[in-house]
Design a protein around this motif. Structure first.
Motif, PDB file in Angstrom:
ATOM      1  N   ARG A  41       0.877  -1.164   0.000  1.00 19.79           N
ATOM      2  CA  ARG A  41       0.000   0.000   0.000  1.00 19.79           C
ATOM      3  C   ARG A  41       0.913   1.213   0.000  1.00 19.79           C
ATOM      4  NH1 ARG A  41       0.453  -2.389   4.794  1.00 19.79           N
ATOM      5  NH2 ARG A  41       1.076  -1.150   6.621  1.00 19.79           N
ATOM      6  N   VAL A  42       0.384   2.389  -0.177  1.00 16.27           N
ATOM      7  CA  VAL A  42       1.211   3.589  -0.133  1.00 16.27           C
ATOM      8  C   VAL A  42       1.852   3.702   1.245  1.00 16.27           C
ATOM      9  CG1 VAL A  42       1.236   6.090  -0.330  1.00 16.27           C
ATOM     10  CG2 VAL A  42      -0.226   4.738  -1.846  1.00 16.27           C
ATOM     11  N   GLY A  43       3.162   3.737   1.293  1.00 21.89           N
ATOM     12  CA  GLY A  43       3.870   3.811   2.557  1.00 21.89           C
ATOM     13  C   GLY A  43       4.041   2.471   3.245  1.00 21.89           C
ATOM     14  N   GLY A  44       3.673   1.370   2.570  1.00 19.38           N
ATOM     15  CA  GLY A  44       3.785   0.038   3.166  1.00 19.38           C
ATOM     16  C   GLY A  44       5.073  -0.647   2.786  1.00 19.38           C
ATOM     17  N   PRO A  45       5.293  -1.875   3.274  1.00 16.57           N
ATOM     18  CA  PRO A  45       6.497  -2.633   2.910  1.00 16.57           C
ATOM     19  C   PRO A  45       6.406  -3.144   1.476  1.00 16.57           C
ATOM     20  CG  PRO A  45       5.046  -3.989   4.250  1.00 16.57           C
ATOM     21  CD  PRO A  45       4.439  -2.607   4.225  1.00 16.57           C
ATOM     22  N   SER A  46       7.541  -3.537   0.908  1.00 22.64           N
ATOM     23  CA  SER A  46       7.572  -4.038  -0.464  1.00 22.64           C
ATOM     24  C   SER A  46       7.215  -5.517  -0.509  1.00 22.64           C
ATOM     25  CB  SER A  46       8.954  -3.814  -1.076  1.00 22.64           C
ATOM     26  OG  SER A  46       9.951  -4.457  -0.308  1.00 22.64           O
ATOM     27  N   LEU A  47       6.735  -5.954  -1.667  1.00 28.36           N
ATOM     28  CA  LEU A  47       6.368  -7.352  -1.854  1.00 28.36           C
ATOM     29  C   LEU A  47       7.620  -8.218  -1.996  1.00 28.36           C
ATOM     30  CD1 LEU A  47       3.375  -7.172  -4.366  1.00 28.36           C
ATOM     31  CD2 LEU A  47       3.426  -6.743  -1.916  1.00 28.36           C
ATOM     32  N   TYR A  48       7.499  -9.471  -1.604  1.00 28.53           N
ATOM     33  CA  TYR A  48       8.629 -10.396  -1.714  1.00 28.53           C
ATOM     34  C   TYR A  48       8.131 -11.832  -1.643  1.00 28.53           C
ATOM     35  CZ  TYR A  48       8.234 -11.676   3.198  1.00 28.53           C
ATOM     36  OH  TYR A  48       7.764 -12.172   4.391  1.00 28.53           O
ATOM     37  N   TRP A  49       8.930 -12.752  -2.157  1.00 32.51           N
ATOM     38  CA  TRP A  49       8.688 -14.187  -2.016  1.00 32.51           C
ATOM     39  C   TRP A  49       9.526 -14.713  -0.852  1.00 32.51           C
ATOM     40  CZ3 TRP A  49       5.157 -16.989  -4.784  1.00 32.51           C
ATOM     41  CH2 TRP A  49       4.648 -16.406  -5.950  1.00 32.51           C
ATOM     42  N   ALA A  50       8.916 -15.454   0.048  1.00 29.28           N
ATOM     43  CA  ALA A  50       9.663 -16.050   1.155  1.00 29.28           C
ATOM     44  C   ALA A  50      10.564 -17.162   0.641  1.00 29.28           C
ATOM     45  CB  ALA A  50       8.700 -16.581   2.217  1.00 29.28           C
ATOM     46  N   ASP A  51      10.057 -17.956  -0.313  1.00 33.39           N
ATOM     47  CA  ASP A  51      10.855 -19.006  -0.949  1.00 33.39           C
ATOM     48  C   ASP A  51      11.479 -18.415  -2.204  1.00 33.39           C
ATOM     49  OD1 ASP A  51      11.966 -21.212  -2.174  1.00 33.39           O
ATOM     50  OD2 ASP A  51      10.216 -22.499  -1.904  1.00 33.39           O
ATOM     51  N   ARG A  52      12.788 -18.421  -2.284  1.00 33.77           N
ATOM     52  CA  ARG A  52      13.463 -17.755  -3.414  1.00 33.77           C
ATOM     53  C   ARG A  52      13.538 -18.612  -4.670  1.00 33.77           C
ATOM     54  NH1 ARG A  52      18.104 -13.728  -1.022  1.00 33.77           N
ATOM     55  NH2 ARG A  52      16.857 -12.916   0.704  1.00 33.77           N
ATOM     56  N   THR A  53      12.934 -19.783  -4.656  1.00 29.37           N
ATOM     57  CA  THR A  53      12.770 -20.574  -5.867  1.00 29.37           C
ATOM     58  C   THR A  53      11.291 -20.596  -6.195  1.00 29.37           C
ATOM     59  OG1 THR A  53      14.691 -21.954  -5.388  1.00 29.37           O
ATOM     60  CG2 THR A  53      13.093 -22.812  -6.962  1.00 29.37           C
ATOM     61  N   VAL A  54      10.893 -19.907  -7.259  1.00 30.51           N
ATOM     62  CA  VAL A  54       9.492 -19.746  -7.625  1.00 30.51           C
ATOM     63  C   VAL A  54       9.237 -20.476  -8.939  1.00 30.51           C
ATOM     64  CG1 VAL A  54       7.713 -18.073  -8.263  1.00 30.51           C
ATOM     65  CG2 VAL A  54       9.321 -17.549  -6.424  1.00 30.51           C
ATOM     66  N   THR A  55       8.222 -21.309  -8.948  1.00 32.90           N
ATOM     67  CA  THR A  55       7.902 -22.114 -10.126  1.00 32.90           C
ATOM     68  C   THR A  55       6.841 -21.430 -10.974  1.00 32.90           C
ATOM     69  OG1 THR A  55       8.422 -24.157  -8.924  1.00 32.90           O
ATOM     70  CG2 THR A  55       7.104 -24.367 -10.930  1.00 32.90           C
ATOM     71  N   LEU A  56       7.081 -21.356 -12.272  1.00 31.11           N
ATOM     72  CA  LEU A  56       6.165 -20.756 -13.237  1.00 31.11           C
ATOM     73  C   LEU A  56       5.518 -21.856 -14.065  1.00 31.11           C
ATOM     74  CD1 LEU A  56       8.607 -17.968 -14.470  1.00 31.11           C
ATOM     75  CD2 LEU A  56       6.833 -17.714 -12.725  1.00 31.11           C
ATOM     76  N   VAL A  57       4.244 -21.680 -14.394  1.00 27.86           N
ATOM     77  CA  VAL A  57       3.512 -22.702 -15.147  1.00 27.86           C
ATOM     78  C   VAL A  57       2.883 -22.067 -16.382  1.00 27.86           C
ATOM     79  CG1 VAL A  57       1.693 -24.445 -15.077  1.00 27.86           C
ATOM     80  CG2 VAL A  57       3.019 -23.945 -13.010  1.00 27.86           C
ATOM     81  N   PRO A  58       3.507 -22.183 -17.550  1.00 24.17           N
ATOM     82  CA  PRO A  58       2.880 -21.678 -18.780  1.00 24.17           C
ATOM     83  C   PRO A  58       1.736 -22.595 -19.212  1.00 24.17           C
ATOM     84  CG  PRO A  58       4.980 -22.729 -19.282  1.00 24.17           C
ATOM     85  CD  PRO A  58       4.849 -22.746 -17.789  1.00 24.17           C
ATOM     86  N   ALA A  59       0.609 -22.002 -19.604  1.00 25.29           N
ATOM     87  CA  ALA A  59      -0.553 -22.792 -20.007  1.00 25.29           C
ATOM     88  C   ALA A  59      -0.325 -23.428 -21.373  1.00 25.29           C
ATOM     89  CB  ALA A  59      -1.799 -21.912 -20.018  1.00 25.29           C
ATOM     90  N   GLN A  60      -1.162 -24.417 -21.688  1.00 26.20           N
ATOM     91  CA  GLN A  60      -0.973 -25.153 -22.937  1.00 26.20           C
ATOM     92  C   GLN A  60      -1.868 -24.665 -24.071  1.00 26.20           C
ATOM     93  OE1 GLN A  60      -1.985 -29.238 -22.336  1.00 26.20           O
ATOM     94  NE2 GLN A  60      -4.151 -28.842 -21.890  1.00 26.20           N
ATOM     95  N   SER A  61      -2.760 -23.703 -23.797  1.00 27.38           N
ATOM     96  CA  SER A  61      -3.637 -23.194 -24.859  1.00 27.38           C
ATOM     97  C   SER A  61      -2.858 -22.286 -25.797  1.00 27.38           C
ATOM     98  CB  SER A  61      -4.807 -22.421 -24.250  1.00 27.38           C
ATOM     99  OG  SER A  61      -5.593 -23.272 -23.447  1.00 27.38           O
ATOM    100  N   PRO A  62      -3.051 -22.424 -27.115  1.00 25.69           N
ATOM    101  CA  PRO A  62      -2.332 -21.560 -28.064  1.00 25.69           C
ATOM    102  C   PRO A  62      -2.929 -20.164 -28.102  1.00 25.69           C
ATOM    103  CG  PRO A  62      -3.841 -23.005 -29.226  1.00 25.69           C
ATOM    104  CD  PRO A  62      -3.884 -23.427 -27.782  1.00 25.69           C
ATOM    105  N   GLY A  63      -2.137 -19.203 -28.627  1.00 24.41           N
ATOM    106  CA  GLY A  63      -2.625 -17.856 -28.821  1.00 24.41           C
ATOM    107  C   GLY A  63      -3.142 -17.669 -30.230  1.00 24.41           C
TER     108      GLY A  63
END
Length: 635
Positions: A41-63
């Motif tokens: 929020r304005v004046g709040g702390p910054s966002l972060y991941w507690a686990d520094r290994t983050v998994t991404l999942v790309p979807a299988q539907s075509p564009g």
């Protein structure tokens, strides 16, 4: 709480209204840094991941224009930029990692679902119009190229989930590069877009326009048609990454507010309407103007439309489950955060199996802890010993001929802030019985110095054409750290690899380069003249012997059981990958290659992917090594 970050196109013929520029000035960071972190929020702390290994999942539907495979390739590309970007100044300045998982069997809904944790994957997906299936509909402003939705804890900034949705309805995406394909006519580059959005995923916002150089940053809020240069990160992007996730140190907070203890969690559902009321509408509208106008469309009325639609992401209704964090008693016990500190868990009975353990070297920040574990005589000898020091694997080896006495190596990162850790060992005896040893040990809080250096600008801001080389070299080194050779090559005490005893830089020093970039010095530097001999500190197999951009002529030796030694900035390499290097053997010569201020030898030691102080291991007495009696290379 969820936050959406839009990516909108840049029309170079349009002119930004003066009041948008005024808002930009009012909201830009007051610090000298150009990168900007996303605040809760304005004046709040910054966002972060507690686990520094983050998994991404790309979807299988075509564009509309590109395949699902192209999306996976773009995600893999973008992930590699943020993952491989952290090898700076010859050492890591960040240990954040993106991993790319196989596409799901079906497209998942963006958002965070407390009731079905399997759905909470960090999804990247094409979205189209209402004629597409319900889950594939583009809900946001049609002038936005992509939208990243982040679900996080407002009090602390911890990110729980992040999803990227690409506006495949209103924009034509391409995945080619004019330098690689003369027939390429790039439109909105998919790799550009994904790399930018992944910056939002890890907690970065659009940087303030403090200088013309900021326009070259991947996170800059402008995406002109045909731009393919922002596939690679700029210095501002690297600064943001390494500030948020510094190597072996606590997560940075570049927001104005402090991280608070989170309140209990309440999950509410109201027909898909977001119940969050943390930000007033006026603040949302101002933030909307700030984020949207730098990538604003040509006509002012479209900009206002976008600014009306973006706050609806906070106060409007969408066909998706939303969550609120409220300071109320828990409505559902099964949703509570149940914490059971390891310190409060009873340790299994172990005195019957082992003699009192002997701490040969106590654990400390950047130090190697060494423990001797001796099983009682009336039990079978130990056939195998494994374990964890917190979350870090330990290195174990028999330390007596009868295998009743074992030595345990366990490294502590230089940036460790915890006061203690749990050492958990599991022994498999020769008769098949399994026993455990669990004990908490205090960590010595060692304080390291600070230093300021001036180096060539090309090492602080490498040219884009060099960054591909840096990425490839990082991948090579990361591959080495995953090797855990079961055979122990080293025997007895370690040797100083340099003939010169003068230390010019110690381990753990926090360094500032050219008054700006900060990192840790994760080795020892010995003075020397170009051509002075460099010897192997211990016996092992040479895993790498080549020139690297930052460390110059480099040798890496695997001593077995997860232990490596590194030799940087050599003027000559006198061995090759695959060779055995024996303790005291000349393997190279002192030099001044790579990022240096003068000729010297940089020597580093790494155990279980953690750098430790080389001076500490050089001072240890391993003369009782049972391998010396057998004169063999392994047990």
């Amino acid at each position: 709480m969820s936050m959406q970050s839009p990516l909108t196109p840049l029309d170079s013929r349009s002119k930004r209204p003066w009041f948008a520029l005024l808002l930009l000035v009012l909201f830009q960071s007051q610090s000298a840094q150009a990168f900007k972190c996303t605040e809760t929020r304005v004046g709040g702390p910054s966002l972060y991941w507690a686990d520094r290994t983050v998994t991404l999942v790309p979807a299988q539907s075509p564009g509309q224009d590109l395949t699902a495979e192209a999306l996976t390739e773009a995600v893999t590309w973008g992930a590699s930029q943020w993952t491989s970007a952290d090898f700076r100044y010859g050492v890591e300045c960040s240990d954040f990692t993106f991993e790319v998982a196989s596409p799901p069997t079906a497209d998942l809904r963006a958002g965070y679902d407390w009731h079905d944790s399997d759905k909470n994957q960090n999804l990247i997906v094409y979205r189209r119009g209402a004629d597409h299936d319900e889950q594939g509909t583009w809900f946001f402003a049609r002038s936005a190229i992509a939208m990243t939705t982040v679900t996080y804890v407002q009090h602390t900034g911890e990110i729980l989930d992040a999803d990227i949705e690409i506006n495949d309805q209103d924009f034509r995406f391409t995945d080619c590069h004019p330098d690689e394909d003369p027939a390429c006519d790039p439109q909105y580059d998919l790799k550009n877009t994904i790399t930018h959005e992944l910056g939002h995923v890890l907690g970065l916002a659009h940087p303030a326009l403090t200088s013309a150089a900021v326009r070259e940053a991947t996170m800059y809020a402008a995406a002109p048609v045909g731009d393919v240069e922002k596939r690679d990160l700029a210095q501002d992007d690297l600064d943001g990454l390494c500030t948020l996730y510094p190597f072996n140190e606590d997560t940075g907070n570049c927001g104005e507010g402090e991280r608070e203890n989170p309140p209990p969690i309440v999950v509410t559902e109201a027909n898909g309407c977001n119940q969050n009321g943390h930000l007033p509408m006026l603040s949302l509208l101002a933030l909307c103007l700030f984020f949207c106008f730098p990538r604003g469309p040509r006509k002012l009325k479209k900009a206002f439309l976008l600014c009306l639609l973006l706050p609806s992401a906070f106060i409007g209704c969408f066909d998706r489950t939303t969550n609120t964090w409220e300071n109320e008693p828990l409505a559902q016990p099964d949703v509570s955060l149940k914490q059971s500190p390891a310190a409060n868990r009873p340790a299994p009975a172990q005195t019957a199996f082992f003699h009192p353990p002997k701490m040969v070297a106590s654990p400390g920040r950047g130090r190697l802890g060494i423990l001797h574990l001796h099983i009682q005589a009336h039990y079978s000898p130990i056939a195998k010993l494994t374990g964890q020091w917190g979350v870090t694997p330990v290195s174990t080896m028999p330390w007596s001929q009868d295998k009743r006495l074992w030595q345990v190596f366990f490294p502590t990162p230089v940036g460790e802030t915890a006061q203690d850790r749990e050492l958990a060992l599991e022994a498999e005896l020769q008769n098949g019985q399994k026993v455990r040893f669990v004990k908490r040990f205090t960590i010595d809080h060692i304080i390291y110095d600070e230093d300021k250096l001036t180096v060539s600008k090309k090492y602080i801001q490498p040219a884009r054409k060099v960054r591909a080389r840096i990425r490839n070299e990082k991948k090579i080194l990361n591959g080495l750290w995953q090797i855990d050779t079961a055979r122990r090559y080293w025997q007895g005490n370690f040797l100083r690899p340099s003939s010169d005893e003068t230390v010019t830089a110690h381990f753990g020093t926090r360094r500032t380069y050219n008054g700006k970039r900060k990192s840790r010095h994760l080795g020892i530097d010995w003075d020397g003249k170009v051509g002075d001999p460099v010897v192997a500190a211990q016996t092992g197999r040479v895993m790498l012997a080549q020139n690297l951009y930052y460390s110059g002529n480099t040798i890496v030796i695997d001593h077995g059981r997860g232990l490596f030694s590194l030799y940087f900035h050599l003027s000559a390499i006198e061995t090759q990958a695959g060779d055995m290097a024996f303790r005291g053997q000349i393997i190279g010569k002192v030099g001044a290659t790579g990022q240096v201020t003068g000729p010297h030898l940089h020597f580093a030691v790494k155990l279980s992917n953690t750098y430790v102080d080389p001076a500490h291991i050089l001072a240890m007495d391993f003369s009782s090594d049972p391998a010396l009696e057998k004169n063999v290379l392994s047990q």
